[in-house]
Design an enzyme around this catalytic site. Structure first.
Site, PDB file in Angstrom:
ATOM      1  N   LEU A 197     -56.260  26.396  53.636  1.00 27.29           N
ATOM      2  CA  LEU A 197     -57.099  25.301  53.162  1.00 27.29           C
ATOM      3  C   LEU A 197     -57.999  24.765  54.262  1.00 27.29           C
ATOM      4  CD1 LEU A 197     -54.577  23.192  51.016  1.00 27.29           C
ATOM      5  CD2 LEU A 197     -56.329  24.780  50.206  1.00 27.29           C
ATOM      6  N   ARG A 214     -58.329  24.145  58.982  1.00 27.26           N
ATOM      7  CA  ARG A 214     -57.797  24.236  60.335  1.00 27.26           C
ATOM      8  C   ARG A 214     -58.073  22.930  61.066  1.00 27.26           C
ATOM      9  NH1 ARG A 214     -57.177  29.842  61.264  1.00 27.26           N
ATOM     10  NH2 ARG A 214     -58.471  31.137  59.906  1.00 27.26           N
ATOM     11  N   SER A 269     -56.835  20.468  64.926  1.00 26.52           N
ATOM     12  CA  SER A 269     -56.342  20.545  66.297  1.00 26.52           C
ATOM     13  C   SER A 269     -54.842  20.771  66.362  1.00 26.52           C
ATOM     14  CB  SER A 269     -56.703  19.252  67.039  1.00 26.52           C
ATOM     15  OG  SER A 269     -56.078  18.156  66.421  1.00 26.52           O
ATOM     16  N   ALA A 270     -54.103  20.349  65.315  1.00 19.94           N
ATOM     17  CA  ALA A 270     -52.644  20.502  65.337  1.00 19.94           C
ATOM     18  C   ALA A 270     -52.190  21.824  64.756  1.00 19.94           C
ATOM     19  CB  ALA A 270     -51.988  19.354  64.575  1.00 19.94           C
ATOM     20  N   GLY A 271     -53.004  22.443  63.934  1.00 15.46           N
ATOM     21  CA  GLY A 271     -52.588  23.701  63.318  1.00 15.46           C
ATOM     22  C   GLY A 271     -53.421  24.028  62.111  1.00 15.46           C
ATOM     23  N   THR A 272     -52.808  24.741  61.168  1.00 18.23           N
ATOM     24  CA  THR A 272     -53.507  25.243  59.994  1.00 18.23           C
ATOM     25  C   THR A 272     -52.794  24.777  58.732  1.00 18.23           C
ATOM     26  OG1 THR A 272     -54.075  27.234  61.253  1.00 18.23           O
ATOM     27  CG2 THR A 272     -54.380  27.333  58.874  1.00 18.23           C
ATOM     28  N   VAL A 273     -53.574  24.371  57.726  1.00 20.55           N
ATOM     29  CA  VAL A 273     -53.018  23.949  56.446  1.00 20.55           C
ATOM     30  C   VAL A 273     -53.183  25.069  55.431  1.00 20.55           C
ATOM     31  CG1 VAL A 273     -53.101  22.232  54.609  1.00 20.55           C
ATOM     32  CG2 VAL A 273     -53.567  21.559  56.966  1.00 20.55           C
ATOM     33  N   ASP A 331     -52.899   7.488  63.957  1.00 18.40           N
ATOM     34  CA  ASP A 331     -54.144   8.263  63.859  1.00 18.40           C
ATOM     35  C   ASP A 331     -54.812   8.003  62.511  1.00 18.40           C
ATOM     36  OD1 ASP A 331     -56.094   9.927  64.885  1.00 18.40           O
ATOM     37  OD2 ASP A 331     -55.112  11.781  64.254  1.00 18.40           O
TER      38      ASP A 331
END
Length: 432
Positions: A15, A17, A19-23, A131
């Site tokens: 879905l 990308r 900074s923490a990862g990929t959805v 955040d």
């Protein structure tokens, strides 16, 4: 391309990308759709982070509120570290802002009420989001609309900032003398190196609400270091046309001192009180203040795409812009180019000394020229010409008036009839 996430989940397509990862869009044990946030491999290989991840599991799973995107599971499996969340059918608030720039006051406040409710529930459970920003607010396209036509808003990404900001990475919002966060929404106390409390979320939400109303954040613009400094040293400038009660509430939640801000539950209650008075008001008609070039020493910030760390599918608000990545058939969507998450040095005491001592760049009423622009200079020239003409006319009038007075005395007086004075008009006639 599909992949297994632990033993219970299958991720089918990306879905977005961040900074923490990929959805990923995935399915659970009963085939129900889920959003799977797969954290970066370097994070998954950090044993201290994994340990904290497991410790946070119970708190995150127990965080259950209609305005919070539900975390269903936390998966630790080999090199995979993932959060499994409910899938929200819609888009994020950044996407809507990119399309509409600003919202009508009632719709903006309705969204802020939902987020404030989410924060109040989290704070009651002892969890600080850390955040809050438009990228982390999802708009449910299938939910009933509220005041001003606003869709239900849900807050996501609880726990991510705390998980990534490990004690070994600095803790408390800092990392080796660095500020970690999204510059436009970082509370002053974080910039000054204090640990994050619930009040930082209230400050961030107030910043988001200001942005929804104005189309820009109160202290944004320029180098991230300049943005951080403004949070500490400048007072927020009022928005032209904003209702007084709403402005007073917003200004209080943007106070430099954390203790002066409302609590999230209080903010939600006060915003609800304001909502009816905002019905029918159009979006504010203002222009963004002129950017100010500012130096902040060596550029040691590194912007990373926070992209769309969000569980959503493409929604009803048109083509998403920066900070939002839609569901793209046939392959992953491109990364966002919006730099929203920054790590940079804590400003020195000399840079932050004295607290708030100035006012942030004031927004302009729509149509008024920017200071220093060609249009502004032309207007100034016209103003000076008008002043010059007025002064000349006044001087001429004074000169003529003096000539008429002399003529009245009969000295030097040829040239025109004498004007009667008020004193002679008021005098009684002499007796014969």
């Amino acid at each position: 391309m599909s992949r297994k996430i632990g033993s219970r989940y299958t991720a089918h397509r990306i879905l977005g990308r961040g900074s923490a990862g990929t959805v990923w869009l995935g399915v659970g044990p009963q085939g129900s759709p889920v959003a799977v946030k797969l954290l970066r491999e370097d994070l998954a290989s950090d044993q201290e982070l994994v340990g904290r991840f497991v410790q946070e599991r119970a708190a995150l799973l127990c965080l259950d509120h209609p305005r919070i995107v539900k975390v269903r599971d936390l998966v630790v499996d080999g090199n995979d570290l993932a959060l499994v969340m409910d899938l929200v059918r819609g888009t994020d608030l950044r996407t809507r802002l990119e399309r509409e720039r600003r919202l009508a006051p009632q719709a903006a406040v309705a969204i802020a009420v939902d987020v404030a409710d989410a924060l109040a529930a989290a704070h009651a459970a002892g969890i600080v989001h850390r955040d809050v920003k438009p990228e982390n607010v999802l708009l449910d396209a299938h939910g009933p609309t509220g005041p001003g036509g606003a869709p239900p808003a849900l807050l996501t990404d609880f726990g991510i900032a705390k998980l990534i900001d490990a004690p070994s990475r600095g803790g408390g919002g800092r990392s080796g003398g660095r500020v970690i966060g999204t510059p436009d929404y970082v509370a002053p106390e974080i910039v000054e190196g204090l640990p994050p409390r619930a009040s930082v979320d209230v400050y961030a939400l107030a910043t988001v609400l200001y942005e929804l109303l104005a189309g820009f954040t109160p202290f944004g613009g320029g180098h991230p270091g300049a943005v951080l400094r403004r949070h500490v040293t400048e007072r927020v400038a009022p928005l032209p046309g904003i209702p007084d009660e709403l402005w007073r509430l917003l200004n209080q939640c943007l106070a430099k001192a954390p203790a002066s801000r409302l609590r999230a539950s209080e903010m939600a209650a006060r915003l609800r009180e304001v909502l009816p008075s905002l019905a029918g008001l159009p979006p504010l008609d203002i222009d963004e203040p002129e950017p100010e070039p500012e130096a902040y020493g060596e550029r040691d910030a590194h912007g990373t795409d926070h992209g769309t760390d969000l569980p959503y599918e493409d929604g009803p608000y048109g083509t998403p812009g920066r900070g939002a990545v839609p569901l793209v058939h046939g392959g992953p969507a491109p990364d966002s180019t919006r730099d929203t998450h920054t790590s940079m040095r804590v400003p020195g005491a000399d840079e932050l000394a004295g607290g708030a001592h100035g006012t942030a760049r004031a927004p302009r009423a729509h149509g008024s020229p920017r200071a220093g622009s060609a249009r502004h200079r032309a207007a100034e020239r016209r103003r000076r010409v008008r002043l010059g003409v007025t002064a000349t006319a006044l001087a001429a009038a004074l000169g003529i008036g003096g000539w008429l007075v002399l003529g009245d005395d009969g000295e030097g007086g040829g040239g025109g009839p004498a004007a009667p004075s008020s004193s002679t008009e008021d005098e009684a006639p002499e007796a014969p």
